[in-house]
Design an enzyme around this catalytic site. Sequence first.
Site, mmCIF file in Angstrom:
data_model
loop_
_atom_site.group_PDB
_atom_site.id
_atom_site.type_symbol
_atom_site.label_atom_id
_atom_site.label_comp_id
_atom_site.label_asym_id
_atom_site.label_seq_id
_atom_site.Cartn_x
_atom_site.Cartn_y
_atom_site.Cartn_z
ATOM 1 N N HIS A 1 1.828 4.252 -3.015
ATOM 2 C CA HIS A 1 1.807 5.712 -2.898
ATOM 3 C C HIS A 1 3.134 6.311 -3.361
ATOM 4 C CE1 HIS A 1 -2.016 6.080 -0.961
ATOM 5 N NE2 HIS A 1 -1.659 5.538 0.191
ATOM 6 N N HIS B 1 0.834 -1.213 0.000
ATOM 7 C CA HIS B 1 0.000 0.000 0.000
ATOM 8 C C HIS B 1 0.867 1.260 0.000
ATOM 9 C CE1 HIS B 1 -3.734 2.256 1.343
ATOM 10 N NE2 HIS B 1 -2.779 3.120 1.667
ATOM 11 N N GLU B 2 1.809 1.340 0.926
ATOM 12 C CA GLU B 2 2.640 2.543 1.022
ATOM 13 C C GLU B 2 3.626 2.645 -0.146
ATOM 14 O OE1 GLU B 2 1.842 4.827 3.015
ATOM 15 O OE2 GLU B 2 0.394 3.605 4.110
#
Length: 218
Positions: free
Chosen positions: A27, A23-24
């Site tokens: 980003h 997820h990170e």
Amino acid sequence: MLNLDPSTLITRIITLIVAFTVHEFAHAWTATRFGDNTPRQYGRLSLNPLVHLDPLGSLALLLAGFGWAKPVPVNPYILNRRSSSALMWVSLAGPLSNLMLALLAAIPLRFGLIPYSTWSLSRGWLPSPGEFLIGFIWINLVLCLFNLIPIAPLDGDKILEYFAPPSIARVLETIRPMGPLLLMLVVFVLPTLGIDILGFILYPALSNLLSLLLGGSL
């Protein structure tokens, strides 16, 4: 955590490491594609879980099935200079990555590569393959939908701001400083009073998404 059986705890730990890290990283990777090297400068353009995991958020995922990681720093000025939609795409990349992880984990179940009968069968301390995949899919869907809630600092805040008319955008800007307090109220305080807003919003969508990914076989 003391009430969790070993197989559930193992499933959540592995899922935590994979889901939060991807997820990170999503980003960070998306921000760099738009010319913002801030994530790289802070060491966040990495698949090393240690640079992404937040101790409190990780503990929340283990205990409650949802949590958070350290937010990836980005430079909105650089992103907006490249594209008015850049910040929205950077925000959306995280939830989309969790949706993709859930989709990939659903493939062996959807096509019968792992028998449905193994979903609830643990082998001692270890989860069965089916049990692990169901837990992995469920938590990734929770993270996807939870992060789409339009309350800062969740990703949904910046996503809605991009699509919202100016009047709604101004409202979001006004309540943004109170976002963390609102989240604490919704996630921790109201459920103790019997008001489960998150459950009311998320669980129907979770059930529908899980049924869609698995072909309605649950």
